[in-house]
Enzyme design. Structure first.
Site, short mmCIF file in Angstrom:
data_model
loop_
_atom_site.label_atom_id
_atom_site.label_comp_id
_atom_site.label_asym_id
_atom_site.label_seq_id
_atom_site.Cartn_x
_atom_site.Cartn_y
_atom_site.Cartn_z
N LYS A 125 -12.93 0.70 8.08
CA LYS A 125 -11.94 -0.35 7.84
C LYS A 125 -11.66 -1.12 9.14
CE LYS A 125 -7.32 -0.68 7.56
NZ LYS A 125 -6.07 0.01 7.60
N ASP A 144 -7.67 -1.77 2.57
CA ASP A 144 -6.45 -1.10 3.01
C ASP A 144 -5.66 -0.71 1.77
OD1 ASP A 144 -5.30 -3.41 2.04
OD2 ASP A 144 -4.08 -3.79 3.81
#
Ligand code: SF4
Length: 216
Positions: A125, A144
């Site tokens: 991420k 997220d």
């Protein structure tokens, strides 16, 4: 050209609606350099972007480069980032990460996913955020908590694991959409499709969103 799958057609519809709603999107984290974005993204775990920005305004004037973070006194660094939570772990990772940047990349951020995820404290991420936002490289889709929640509600994935969600999104979205699609979903998650109380009645996607998992 072969006809697009129904999943791709649907994903394009979601992407179009989000683009119309949020034509200009940007990462909410403030930074001047890729190193600073990398540090800000590490700090943003379990913390709001607003709080991270509050902390980094002082932090980056004190430690502007990877060399400064690498040489910092760890206790001072911990104190400087305390209010972002998990500060001991974050400080350790930021310092170790910046030491590696110094050691291997002359203090710069490498511009590919494989090298980035080898750095301490950097997962897929964080790597996708940095590559997409600092360099405009669509290496993947940032997943997220907002992206995970909204893609589930919108029926774009059945998975809860971020890596699997990302794979589903990469399969149905054109690569040029990957960076901004995530930014737009995050905006929409903050403004309209909140975790506790999604405002479906005023949502611009409500004509086609299946609202999976939402009662009423
Ligand atoms: S219609 Fe409701 S569930 Fe679907 S995206 Fe909008 S706010 Fe979220």
């Amino acid at each position: 050209m072969p006809p697009r799958s129904p999943e791709k057609v649907y994903a394009a519809k979601v992407a179009r609606a989000l683009t119309k709603e949020y034509p200009d999107v940007a990462c909410a984290l403030e930074f001047q350099t890729p190193v600073q974005l990398l540090v800000a993204t590490i700090l943003s775990a379990q913390c709001t972007d607003k709080q991270v920005n509050l902390v980094t305004r002082t932090l980056f004037s004190r430690y502007p480069t990877a060399a400064d973070f690498a040489a910092a006194d760890l206790r001072d660094l911990e104190n400087a980032i305390k209010s972002t939570g998990y500060f001991r772990n974050k400080a350790k990772n930021i310092q170790a990460c910046c030491q590696k940047l110094e050691e291997l990349y002359e203090g710069e951020v490498p511009q590919n996913l494989d090298d980035l995820v080898e750095l301490p404290g950097v997962g897929r991420k964080t790597a996708n955020v940095v590559l997409g936002t600092a360099f405009g490289i669509p290496s993947g889709v940032v997943v997220d908590t907002h992206v995970a929640r909204l893609t589930h509600r919108l029926g774009l994935t059945r998975h809860t694991d971020p890596a699997k969600i990302e794979r589903d999104l990469m399969a149905v979205l054109p690569q040029k959409e990957w960076i901004n699609f995530a930014h737009r979903l995050i905006h929409h998650g903050r403004r309209v499709c909140g975790a506790r109380k999604p405002m479906c009645e005023v949502c611009s996607l409500n004509k086609f969103c299946p609202r999976i998992g939402i009662e009423n």
